[in-house]
Design an enzyme around this catalytic site. Structure first.
Site: not given
Length: 348
Positions: A111, A115, A178, A180-181, A220, A249
């Site tokens: 993915n 967010f 994450s 993805n940021t 996390k 994560n």
């Protein structure tokens, strides 16, 4: 058997479209009193962690219900706790679609959602409408920063989100891992993490005094850490007296899915290929922390034995997301039973 039939339909659709339909379907089943047909009976297996008493140690990881729209439906399946989010102070659309990809050959998902969420105020309205916490359920709220907040101002976003969710959460999860940021994982560096945890713990203490209620806070972390980084993070967790740590994560590695369709997609990899790497981080973290900070084990749980492996490695609780997509609600009971059986057979 029922879920295996449903999954065939879901897997014929775009992954994100299927996710939306599936969550709506879970809410419909709950409203119709049919949740038990999906999950079966989940045994009691109580455990106390972070000062909270969990009916069982198996939870839903953040990401499945980002806006807290399906809390009661998910809880009815037998989870010991639910974690919603990641939520940011302001609404944001996330990355462009498509951004969610299955790799069924290895029971994996990639993915790059970014967010996507309706913002903290929308999430809080959904939490307020749910019955779960009013009935004693344990709800974690996972917080992050907005994509357009500069990394050197990231702490401001976390502090805003912490204050807003404090009254509604059983515990707060701080997501700095994450992939993805942009630059988010830079917050795992020693100096940046020291500053962030110091500010968050000061805010937590102030809120506890103001509100007359202490809400635990867990960090996390990513699986893509070396031993030196894990040791440094463990030292900071102890120094700042964090209440918990969530390991881990998703990963940037593609080990175990090389050459398969969708494996080249950008984003974080989760599911079965993550089991070994995430459990290795958990083991190293547990050895360094020596029981001072409880660990929630996440990553690659596809069967009861995987959940028990996390507990054996040093976790007090476990969570899954991708396993829920591939195995369905049956995995909840399988995981609880495996952990309970190990408790009975392990000498004390």
């Amino acid at each position: 058997m029922l879920y295996s039939l449903i999954r065939k339909f879901f897997f014929s659709l775009d992954a994100e479209t299927a996710h939306g339909i599936g969550m709506s379907g879970a809410s419909f089943a709950h409203s119709a009193g049919l949740s038990c047909l999906l999950s079966g009976k989940v045994p009691n297996c109580p455990v106390e962690v972070m000062g909270l008493r969990f009916p069982n140690p198996v939870g839903l990881a953040a990401g499945l219900d980002k806006n807290g729209e399906h809390i009661d439906a998910l809880a009815a399946l037998g989870f010991g706790f639910i974690e919603v989010g990641t939520v940011t102070p302001r609404p944001q659309p996330g990355n462009p679609r498509p951004r969610l990809f299955r790799i069924p050959e290895q029971q994996a998902i990639i993915n790059r959602m970014g967010f996507n969420n309706g913002g903290v105020d929308a999430l809080l309205a959904n939490v307020a409408a749910a019955q779960f916490t009013r009935r004693g359920g344990i709800l974690g709220i996972n917080i992050g920063k907005n994509f357009d907040t500069p990394i050197d101002r990231a702490a401001d976003d976390y502090l805003i989100a912490l204050e807003k969710v404090y009254d509604a959460a059983s515990y707060v999860a701080v997501n700095i891992s994450s992939p993805n940021t942009k630059n988010l994982r830079d917050l795992q560096r020693d100096d940046a993490l020291d500053d962030l945890l110091g500010r968050l713990k000061a805010a937590q203490a102030s809120l506890a005094q103001q509100r007359g209620r202490y809400v635990p806070m867990a960090l996390k972390i990513a699986p893509d850490l070396d031993e030196t980084q894990i040791s440094a993070i463990a030292d900071l967790l102890r120094r700042h007296r964090m209440d918990g740590v969530i390991a881990t994560n998703t990963t940037l590695s593609r080990a175990g899915v090389e050459g398969l369709p969708n494996a080249e997609q950008a984003g974080g990899l989760s599911g079965a290929p993550l089991l070994a790497a995430s459990t290795k981080v958990l083991e190293k973290l547990a050895a360094t922390l020596a029981g001072e900070v409880p660990i929630i084990g996440v990553g690659g749980i596809l069967q009861g034995a995987d959940a028990q492996a996390k507990i054996a490695a040093g976790a007090s609780l476990v969570q899954f997301y991708s396993g829920f997509i591939y195995r369905g609600p049956q995995l909840i009971g399988d995981a609880v039973r495996a952990i309970a059986a190990a408790r009975v057979t392990t000498p004390r």
